[in-house]
Scaffold this active site. Structure first.
Site, mmCIF file in Angstrom:
data_model
loop_
_atom_site.group_PDB
_atom_site.id
_atom_site.type_symbol
_atom_site.label_atom_id
_atom_site.label_comp_id
_atom_site.label_asym_id
_atom_site.label_seq_id
_atom_site.Cartn_x
_atom_site.Cartn_y
_atom_site.Cartn_z
ATOM 1 N N LEU A 1 -0.838 -6.056 20.044
ATOM 2 C CA LEU A 1 0.279 -6.802 19.468
ATOM 3 C C LEU A 1 0.064 -8.311 19.561
ATOM 4 O O LEU A 1 -0.615 -8.802 20.454
ATOM 5 C CB LEU A 1 1.563 -6.399 20.192
ATOM 6 C CG LEU A 1 1.843 -4.897 20.233
ATOM 7 C CD1 LEU A 1 3.153 -4.607 20.960
ATOM 8 C CD2 LEU A 1 1.881 -4.307 18.826
ATOM 9 N N HIS A 2 0.678 -9.013 18.626
ATOM 10 C CA HIS A 2 0.597 -10.478 18.602
ATOM 11 C C HIS A 2 1.984 -11.028 18.275
ATOM 12 O O HIS A 2 2.957 -10.268 18.148
ATOM 13 C CB HIS A 2 -0.459 -10.935 17.595
ATOM 14 C CG HIS A 2 -0.335 -10.291 16.235
ATOM 15 N ND1 HIS A 2 0.750 -10.485 15.420
ATOM 16 C CD2 HIS A 2 -1.144 -9.431 15.579
ATOM 17 C CE1 HIS A 2 0.595 -9.803 14.307
ATOM 18 N NE2 HIS A 2 -0.543 -9.131 14.383
ATOM 19 N N HIS B 1 4.153 -9.278 15.718
ATOM 20 C CA HIS B 1 4.919 -8.114 16.205
ATOM 21 C C HIS B 1 6.098 -8.586 17.059
ATOM 22 O O HIS B 1 7.190 -8.035 16.978
ATOM 23 C CB HIS B 1 4.028 -7.199 17.052
ATOM 24 C CG HIS B 1 2.867 -6.615 16.304
ATOM 25 N ND1 HIS B 1 1.576 -7.031 16.484
ATOM 26 C CD2 HIS B 1 2.823 -5.639 15.359
ATOM 27 C CE1 HIS B 1 0.775 -6.331 15.701
ATOM 28 N NE2 HIS B 1 1.501 -5.489 15.001
ATOM 29 N N GLN C 1 -4.409 6.921 8.388
ATOM 30 C CA GLN C 1 -4.386 5.804 7.450
ATOM 31 C C GLN C 1 -5.708 5.036 7.434
ATOM 32 O O GLN C 1 -5.826 4.019 6.763
ATOM 33 C CB GLN C 1 -3.201 4.866 7.734
ATOM 34 C CG GLN C 1 -3.268 4.082 9.032
ATOM 35 C CD GLN C 1 -1.959 3.348 9.301
ATOM 36 O OE1 GLN C 1 -0.985 3.935 9.761
ATOM 37 N NE2 GLN C 1 -1.913 2.055 8.994
ATOM 38 N N GLN D 1 5.952 -9.020 6.501
ATOM 39 C CA GLN D 1 5.671 -9.294 5.084
ATOM 40 C C GLN D 1 4.172 -9.405 4.799
ATOM 41 O O GLN D 1 3.750 -9.296 3.651
ATOM 42 C CB GLN D 1 6.374 -10.580 4.645
ATOM 43 C CG GLN D 1 6.431 -10.709 3.126
ATOM 44 C CD GLN D 1 6.650 -12.111 2.653
ATOM 45 O OE1 GLN D 1 7.606 -12.759 3.111
ATOM 46 N NE2 GLN D 1 5.807 -12.611 1.764
ATOM 47 N N ASP E 1 1.907 -7.324 5.302
ATOM 48 C CA ASP E 1 1.511 -6.068 4.642
ATOM 49 C C ASP E 1 2.506 -5.804 3.515
ATOM 50 O O ASP E 1 3.296 -4.845 3.580
ATOM 51 C CB ASP E 1 1.509 -4.923 5.661
ATOM 52 C CG ASP E 1 0.477 -5.161 6.744
ATOM 53 O OD1 ASP E 1 -0.714 -5.109 6.449
ATOM 54 O OD2 ASP E 1 0.873 -5.444 7.894
ATOM 55 N N SER F 1 -2.916 -11.377 12.709
ATOM 56 C CA SER F 1 -3.337 -9.996 12.440
ATOM 57 C C SER F 1 -4.126 -9.523 13.642
ATOM 58 O O SER F 1 -4.859 -10.303 14.260
ATOM 59 C CB SER F 1 -4.241 -9.982 11.201
ATOM 60 O OG SER F 1 -4.983 -8.780 11.160
ATOM 61 N N ARG G 1 -6.605 -7.853 13.473
ATOM 62 C CA ARG G 1 -8.014 -7.943 13.077
ATOM 63 C C ARG G 1 -8.591 -9.346 13.282
ATOM 64 O O ARG G 1 -9.819 -9.518 13.243
ATOM 65 C CB ARG G 1 -8.192 -7.503 11.627
ATOM 66 C CG ARG G 1 -7.920 -6.024 11.445
ATOM 67 C CD ARG G 1 -8.411 -5.472 10.119
ATOM 68 N NE ARG G 1 -8.442 -4.018 10.149
ATOM 69 C CZ ARG G 1 -7.454 -3.226 9.738
ATOM 70 N NH1 ARG G 1 -6.344 -3.747 9.255
ATOM 71 N NH2 ARG G 1 -7.561 -1.922 9.815
HETATM 72 O O1 PAF Z 1 1.551 -1.821 9.880
HETATM 73 C C1 PAF Z 1 1.093 -1.050 10.744
HETATM 74 O O2 PAF Z 1 0.727 -1.461 11.844
HETATM 75 C C2 PAF Z 1 0.960 0.445 10.424
HETATM 76 O O3 PAF Z 1 0.617 0.643 9.093
HETATM 77 C C3 PAF Z 1 2.213 1.242 10.794
HETATM 78 C C4 PAF Z 1 3.418 0.822 9.978
HETATM 79 C C5 PAF Z 1 2.523 1.069 12.277
HETATM 80 C C6 PAF Z 1 1.976 2.740 10.535
HETATM 81 O O4 PAF Z 1 0.936 3.237 11.314
#
Ligand code: PAF
Length: 282
Positions: A33-34, A37, A61, A148, A150, A185, A187
């Site tokens: 988390l950053h 979040h 995913q 936002q 994503d 992010s 990443r």
């Molecule tokens: O945005 C994310 O981190 C993921 O796509 C989510 C919404 C937690 C679903 O795994």
């Protein structure tokens, strides 16, 4: 703050709260988390009585060539961030808790999942809608908070909640950026100093297009040229598109409705995304 690992424990914890009429907020995450979040958790804590944060790196995913195995993790730091931001519950399931043996039912998103990231990450949004639908069903939140950054994810999830009559308000929270504009992010952890500096051109390009739009430029092609012209620091642009915020269809000609420029690009082997909204004055 309570940390729970099973669906049964989470339900047992939330049931009395719901009975007392408490408003439950939910922030689904994949951990590492950053501040982005943290801002979702803070928003939830400000608007809800209890805030559940899920930390679950969702395998469905990720594509076969994507970074699931190396996805960064730091549970201790995540827990501190959640606590400081006002979360009251962390849901930390194992993979088998979410996808037990025999699991075979998925939530198939519609055409909103086809363009932009969907074009390059087949199956990605099916994985997202499936896990988010499951998490919504497990947590049963009143409000759920998404960033936002994503953008397509927020549109796909909102549509899913509406289409499946899920009783949850999907709240979209503005992207949090570093002081120099880089969108936060998980990443970003992969970027070395040089890559990080080069990644900044994504935000600069989006800002340049947004400034041109504010100054009266309305031609979609021209706005995209302006953005692309500044994005010279990245190694490749996967897509750069100007789309309608509602249906995600590419805007042809003039931007006369609420739109968004979305970009995905590689800096080294790190894939970054960002976006900026363009809203014409009434
Ligand atoms: O945005 C994310 O981190 C993921 O796509 C989510 C919404 C937690 C679903 O795994």
């Amino acid at each position: 703050m309570r940390v729970v690992r099973t669906i049964a424990d989470l339900r047992a914890l939330l049931r009395p709260l719901r009975k007392e009429g408490k408003r439950i907020g939910f922030v689904p995450t994949m951990g590492f988390l950053h501040e982005g979040h943290a801002s979702l958790v803070r928003q939830s804590a400000a608007r809800c009585d209890d805030t559940v944060v899920s930390i679950f790196v969702n395998p469905t995913q990720f594509g076969p060539s994507e970074d699931l195995a190396n996805y960064p993790r730091d549970l201790e730091r995540d827990q501190n961030l959640c606590l400081e931001a006002g979360a009251t519950v962390i849901f930390l399931p194992e993979i088998g808790e979410i996808y037990p043996t025999g699991f075979q039912t998925h939530v198939e998103p519609g055409r909103l999942a086809d363009p932009l990231c969907g074009r390059y990450r087949p199956g990605h949004f099916r994985g997202v809608t499936t896990v988010v639908a499951k998490l919504f069903s497990i947590v049963q939140p009143d409000l759920a908070f998404f960033g936002q950054k994503d953008f397509q994810q927020t549109v796909v999830i909102r549509r899913m909640a509406r289409d499946l009559n899920l009783p949850v308000d999907v709240v979209v929270v503005p992207t949090v950026r570093e002081a120099d504009g880089l969108a936060l992010s998980s990443r970003n952890a992969y970027l070395d100093e040089d890559a990080r500096r080069r990644a900044l051109c994504l935000h600069k390009g989006l800002l340049a297009a947004s400034a041109a739009f504010a100054a009266g430029e309305r031609e979609a092609v021209r706005l995209l040229e302006i953005a692309r012209g500044a994005m010279v620091g990245v190694d490749s642009i996967q897509y750069l598109e100007l789309v309608d915020t509602q249906n995600l269809e590419a805007i042809q000609g003039k931007v006369d409705r609420s739109s968004v420029i979305c970009v995905a690009a590689y800096v080294g082997s790190t894939r970054l995304i960002d976006n900026v909204m363009l809203v014409p004055p009434h």
